[in-house]
Write a protein that holds these residues in place. Sequence first.
Motif, PDB file in Angstrom:
ATOM      1  N   LYS A  21       0.815  -1.212   0.000  1.00  0.00           N
ATOM      2  CA  LYS A  21       0.000   0.000   0.000  1.00  0.00           C
ATOM      3  C   LYS A  21       0.858   1.276   0.000  1.00  0.00           C
ATOM      4  O   LYS A  21       2.076   1.216   0.108  1.00  0.00           O
ATOM      5  CB  LYS A  21      -0.945  -0.032   1.202  1.00  0.00           C
ATOM      6  CG  LYS A  21      -2.035  -1.108   1.081  1.00  0.00           C
ATOM      7  CD  LYS A  21      -3.015  -1.031   2.237  1.00  0.00           C
ATOM      8  CE  LYS A  21      -4.092  -2.114   2.124  1.00  0.00           C
ATOM      9  NZ  LYS A  21      -5.041  -2.061   3.266  1.00  0.00           N
ATOM     10  N   CYS A  24       2.012   1.869   4.004  1.00  0.00           N
ATOM     11  CA  CYS A  24       2.318   0.762   4.918  1.00  0.00           C
ATOM     12  C   CYS A  24       2.714  -0.458   4.105  1.00  0.00           C
ATOM     13  O   CYS A  24       2.728  -0.414   2.889  1.00  0.00           O
ATOM     14  CB  CYS A  24       1.124   0.460   5.829  1.00  0.00           C
ATOM     15  SG  CYS A  24      -0.326  -0.123   4.924  1.00  0.00           S
ATOM     16  N   CYS A  26       1.124  -3.392   3.994  1.00  0.00           N
ATOM     17  CA  CYS A  26       0.027  -4.310   3.686  1.00  0.00           C
ATOM     18  C   CYS A  26      -0.019  -4.573   2.181  1.00  0.00           C
ATOM     19  O   CYS A  26       0.275  -3.679   1.389  1.00  0.00           O
ATOM     20  CB  CYS A  26      -1.311  -3.715   4.108  1.00  0.00           C
ATOM     21  SG  CYS A  26      -1.497  -3.541   5.874  1.00  0.00           S
ATOM     22  N   VAL A  39      -4.996  -5.431   6.485  1.00  0.00           N
ATOM     23  CA  VAL A  39      -5.031  -4.151   7.195  1.00  0.00           C
ATOM     24  C   VAL A  39      -4.005  -4.123   8.330  1.00  0.00           C
ATOM     25  O   VAL A  39      -3.576  -5.165   8.810  1.00  0.00           O
ATOM     26  CB  VAL A  39      -6.437  -3.866   7.784  1.00  0.00           C
ATOM     27  CG1 VAL A  39      -7.435  -3.583   6.686  1.00  0.00           C
ATOM     28  CG2 VAL A  39      -6.900  -5.019   8.657  1.00  0.00           C
ATOM     29  N   CYS A  40      -3.599  -2.907   8.715  1.00  0.00           N
ATOM     30  CA  CYS A  40      -2.666  -2.730   9.824  1.00  0.00           C
ATOM     31  C   CYS A  40      -2.966  -1.389  10.492  1.00  0.00           C
ATOM     32  O   CYS A  40      -3.778  -0.613   9.981  1.00  0.00           O
ATOM     33  CB  CYS A  40      -1.223  -2.784   9.314  1.00  0.00           C
ATOM     34  SG  CYS A  40      -0.723  -1.275   8.472  1.00  0.00           S
ATOM     35  N   CYS A  43      -2.822   1.783   7.927  1.00  0.00           N
ATOM     36  CA  CYS A  43      -3.893   2.051   6.965  1.00  0.00           C
ATOM     37  C   CYS A  43      -5.255   2.170   7.642  1.00  0.00           C
ATOM     38  O   CYS A  43      -6.209   2.658   7.039  1.00  0.00           O
ATOM     39  CB  CYS A  43      -3.888   1.061   5.808  1.00  0.00           C
ATOM     40  SG  CYS A  43      -3.928  -0.663   6.223  1.00  0.00           S
TER      41      CYS A  43
HETATM   42 ZN    ZN Z   1      -1.627  -1.313   6.289  1.00  0.00          ZN
END
Ligand code: ZN
Length: 482
Positions: A21, A24, A26, A39-40, A43
Motif C-alpha cells: 500500500k 504501509c 500491507c 489491514v494494519c 492504513c
Molecule cells: Zn496497512
Amino acid sequence: MADFYVTIGLEVHCQLLTKTKLFCRCGTDYIGKDPNTLVCPVCMGIPGSLPVLNQKALELAIKTALALRCEILPQVVFHRKNYFYPDLPKGYQISQYNFPIGTNGFVEFFAQGTKKRVRIKRVHVEEDAGKLVHEGLGLPPHSSGVDFNRCGIPLVEVVTEPDLHSPEEAREYLVMLRSVVRYIGASDGNMEEGSLRCDANVSVSQSSLELGTKVEVKNMNSFRSVFRALQYEIERQKKVILEGGAVVQETRHWDEREGVTVSARGKEEAEDYRYFPDPDLLPVAITPETIAGIEKTLPELPLERRERFMVEYELTEGEAGILTQEREIADFFEACLMEFRKPRLVCNWMLTEVLKNLNELNIGITQSRVTPESLGELIKMVDRKEISGTIAKSILEEMFTSGGKVKEIMARKGISFITSEKELERIAREAIEKNPQSVADYLSGKEKALHFLIGQVMKTTRGQADPETVKSLLLKELRSGE
Ligand SMILES: [Zn+2]
C-alpha cells in the motif's frame, strides 16, 4: 432545433501496480480476499501509527505524469482531505492539494479518424478508501459491513481540462489513457475490477461562447457505462434547457441497471474538505536527476507506436490502432516480422485469426502457446503456397490449444506439403479426365460443375491445396481443351 455545445472533463483514478500500500506494508492484492485481512494500524489510522511513503508508488506516479507530458513539480506535498464516511477509518484521506506530481500535460488520440488533444490539468497520488458491503458474507438482513482491505491502496488521479465534446471522444480518451498506463506498467487499467475508475463533469450550453452548468456524474465502472452515462446525461440536460428550465449544479450517480443518472443531492453537496498538510509526512523533493532517470525508462508510447506502424508498415490508422493498443500485441507483431517480413500479411493474420483464437480462449497474447516465430513460419509457408490458407488456420488453432511448432503439428496430423504446382496440375488434369460429364456441363455453361471439380482436387490432396490455385489450374486446363 437548437444547437448544443457539450463540454466534458474526466477525472480518472488508476490503481498503481505496487505490491504494498501507499503508506504501509500491507498487500494490495485484495481481489477475492476475505474482508479486513489486509489491514494494519497505519492504513486503519490508529493513533500513534506513522505512514511511510512507498517509493515505488511515487516512481510510478511520476512515470505516469511524464507519459502524459506533464511538468513535474519539484516538491511533493501530501495533504489530509477531511470528510466523514464509514469506509474511511481515519476520517481523512491522504491526497495532494496544491502541489500535485504533474501539471499542464496532454494526451493525444484518434477519434473518428481525427487526431485530438486533451489537456491534462493535474496528476496526483492519493490513497484509496475502503468499501461498504451490503450483502453476503453472513451479514444479517438490512445491514451493512465495511471492508477496509482497499484502504491505503495507491491511486494516481488524472484530471483533464474540459476538452472533450462527445461521449465517443470521452471513450476514446479513456481507451488511450488505459493503454498508456498499461504500456508503462503503472497500472493494469482493469476497469471491471476497479483498477480504473472514472468520474465526469458534463455541461451543455446553447452557445459555444459560454459553458453550461456543470454536473458531476459518478459511479461508472466500465467503458460502456461511461459512454451510456454521458449520453444519458447530455440528453437530460438538453431536455431541461429546451423545456425552459435551468440545469442544477449537482452530483449525480449513474444507475447501471436503470440506465439513468440520479441526483445525489444532500449527501455530497457543499463539500468542505478542510485540506491541510499531513504533519506525519514531510514534503519530498523530486530532483531533475530523479526525473531524468525515470524518463529514461519510458517505452515508446501507444500513439507514437501507432503512427510509426502507419509509416513503417503502411498500415491504416485503424489497423495500427488495434495492433498497438496493447503493448504485448504490438511486440508480438514486430517479433513475427523478424521471422517473416511482410507486414501486410502478418497484420491480416493478427487482426483476424490470432485475435479470434485469443477471444475464443479468453486469454491474452502472453498467455498463449503460440510464439511469434511459429506464426511467422506458418504465414511464410502459406505465402510460398506450401500449405493452403485453410490448412494453416487449422494448424494455428492447434498451436493455440496444444502448442508446438508448425512442422510437429503437420507431422502429428498427417499433413504433407503441397509439393509443387506441377503435382497440382497433374491432379487437376486427372480430375478432368475422370469426370467428362462435369466437363461437358461446365462447357455448356453450368458454373456449378466447376465447383464439383475443385472439390475433387481438394479431396485428392486431402484439403492441402489452395482452392484459388486449384480453380485457376482447372480453368487453364478446361480452356486449353476447348
Ligand atoms: Zn496497512
